[in-house]
Design a protein around this motif. Structure first.
Motif, PDB file in Angstrom:
ATOM      1  N   PRO A   1      69.512  37.361  23.220  1.00  0.00           N
ATOM      2  CA  PRO A   1      68.861  36.556  24.246  1.00  0.00           C
ATOM      3  C   PRO A   1      69.851  35.967  25.263  1.00  0.00           C
ATOM      4  N   HIS A   2      69.473  36.023  26.538  1.00  0.00           N
ATOM      5  CA  HIS A   2      70.287  35.445  27.604  1.00  0.00           C
ATOM      6  C   HIS A   2      69.471  34.400  28.354  1.00  0.00           C
ATOM      7  N   HIS A   3      70.168  33.658  29.199  1.00  0.00           N
ATOM      8  CA  HIS A   3      69.480  32.667  30.017  1.00  0.00           C
ATOM      9  C   HIS A   3      69.090  33.313  31.337  1.00  0.00           C
ATOM     10  N   THR A   4      67.792  33.560  31.523  1.00  0.00           N
ATOM     11  CA  THR A   4      67.357  34.244  32.751  1.00  0.00           C
ATOM     12  C   THR A   4      66.283  33.475  33.509  1.00  0.00           C
ATOM     13  N   ILE A   5      65.573  32.570  32.802  1.00  0.00           N
ATOM     14  CA  ILE A   5      64.471  31.865  33.475  1.00  0.00           C
ATOM     15  C   ILE A   5      65.027  30.638  34.196  1.00  0.00           C
ATOM     16  N   SER A   6      64.936  30.658  35.518  1.00  0.00           N
ATOM     17  CA  SER A   6      65.512  29.558  36.308  1.00  0.00           C
ATOM     18  C   SER A   6      64.507  28.421  36.465  1.00  0.00           C
TER      19      SER A   6
END
Lengths: 211, 262
Positions: A78-83
């Motif tokens: 999992p990565h941080h993509t939702i701004s």
């Protein structure tokens, strides 16, 4: 309605954090989208809830759990993509501090932490000591940080600090009109903050400057 | 109350975090943490810290500490402060641990993998072991586990000295539980339990790894473990196949009689 909804989301941030943590068995980390997914799911729960579905929080927990599991099953890493903007478009207005990490330079942060650990160990203490003896009251901590900022600009005190590997308490008290009791009570915390400022550990600066 | 912080140091039983208002705090350890991660935590995650004022005469502090230590040393054996008496681990694919007190009541539940965290295993807390075993079956059914296909692996470890009477009672609870799938049981030493906790897996998996002389058994299903035991003529301490519970005595195990499951 939107303002009421956002107030409700803000008020339930601890509940949302707890639910995520219960589902994953870990702390909520901001290097991925778990918190954003949970916020969107809570928002969805508010929209879809009616009284026939039982207690609201139980229903919200169910929706969060379901959305999170779908996300975790789909994302191997999992990565941080939702701004913040994506959340806003979906109707969730929230402080960035609940979804964004303070710094994205994780590597730099690890290096700075390692440097800080080495430096404080020369003064004969460690992070655990800071956790148990550091100033607990926010005002005292802010006062100690302010004093550390002044000390970090004073070359004479800095030289003595590194030379003797201890804080020259009397000199600090005389120079900055602070009580010995205050400096003694927070001396290790002050030394730590001075090191962060003096060694320019940039990734750690936001953490001591407060939100 | 919720907070944000960066992980600065990870210890065996706690973690040190620097909060975004400049405070170093000690939190309970949870799995999957790395130094440098930004985390969100709650007040309930904080570990209690002892604050000693530097203005207090240190001699008095030392004296009081010594007196307190003596009192603790005297009181602990009498009141048995640590209520966790034994740990029963469960592997199906979800892996979790049930911490039991002296009366075989479930006083804490720890999930050890993602699959376990999906189950509502916190609901097991406070139940007797017998009730807990029935509840586990319900939780697995709710999560769509095919209990007729997936075998279960139980292991028991004591926190301190072994207690054969207690172990017999645990095995009796397993026998009576009418678990609707095959299951196997192993007794695991407290050293293996400590090692297992360091690797976030059950004591049973550690012991299975030792017996199979395999470096990593974490990915093996219980069915696969049973199959490998059979292939190598290894035995479990107890097993249940088609509702019939069988226990191999030590003599038969030493002769290398395999588990007749599968």
């Amino acid at each position: 309605m939107s303002a009421d909804k956002n107030k409700m989301i803000q008020d339930h941030v601890p509940f949302i954090i707890k639910t995520v943590s219960d589902v994953t068995g870990r702390y909520v980390t901001l290097e991925n989208d778990e918190m954003s997914i949970a916020l969107l799911a809570f928002n969805e729960a508010i929209d879809k809830y009616d009284e026939t579905k039982g207690a609201f929080l139980a229903f919200a927990k169910l929706v969060i759990r379901s959305r999170l599991l779908t996300y975790l099953q789909a994302e191997q890493t999992p990565h941080h993509t939702i701004s913040l903007e994506v959340l806003k478009e979906a109707g969730v207005e929230i402080q960035s501090s609940w979804i964004e990490p303070m710094t994205k330079d994780t590597r730099g942060l690890k290096e700075d932490l390692s440097e800080l650990k080495d430096q404080v160990s020369k003064f004969g203490f460690d992070f655990e000591t800071l956790a148990s003896e550091g100033p607990k009251h926010r005002d005292t901590r802010m006062k100690a940080i302010q004093l550390s900022k002044q000390i970090s600009k004073n070359q004479m005190i800095i030289l003595k600090l590194y030379e003797k590997l201890r804080l020259p308490i009397r000199l600090v008290c005389t120079q900055y009109q602070v009580t010995e009791k205050f400096v003694k009570g927070s001396k290790r915390f002050i030394i730590t903050v001075v090191i962060i400022l003096d060694k320019q550990l940039k990734t750690l600066l936001p953490w001591i400057e407060g939100r | 109350m919720s907070h944000r912080g960066v992980v600065v140091e990870i210890h065996e039983s706690f973690v040190i975090v620097l909060s975004d208002n400049g405070e170093f705090v000690k939190l309970k350890l949870k799995r999957g943490l790395e130094v440098g991660q930004t985390i969100l935590y709650l007040q309930e995650d904080l570990m209690p810290t002892s604050v000693v004022s530097t203005s207090v005469n240190r001699k008095w502090v030392s004296l009081l500490t010594a007196v307190a230590a003596c009192l603790v040393l005297w009181l602990v054996p009498q009141f048995n402060k640590n209520p966790v008496y034994a740990v029963l681990s469960v592997d199906i694919n979800p892996s979790f641990e049930l911490e039991l007190d002296e009366n075989q009541k479930i006083i804490n539940v720890l999930s050890l993998n993602e699959s376990a965290s999906i189950l509502e295993i916190s609901s097991l807390k406070g139940l007797s072991l017998q009730e807990g075993l029935a509840e586990i079956e319900q939780l697995l059914k709710q999560a769509n586990y095919e209990l007729t296909k997936d075998a279960m692996l139980f292991s028991l470890s004591f926190m301190e000295a072994d207690n054969s009477v207690y172990e017999e009672q645990i095995k009796e609870s397993l026998r009576r539980a009418n678990i609707s799938t095959d299951f196997v049981y192993l007794k695991v030493s407290s050293d293996d339990l400590k090692q297992a906790r360091r690797h976030h897996m059950t004591g049973a998996k550690i012991k299975v790894g030792e017996l199979l002389q395999a470096s990593d058994v974490s990915q093996l299903s219980v069915n696969e473990i049973i199959q490998q035991f059979n292939e190598r003529n290894l035995s479990f301490d107890m097993h249940c196949h088609d509702g019939k519970v069988m226990e191999l005595n030590k003599d038969r195990m030493s002769q290398g009689e395999g588990c007749p499951l599968h």
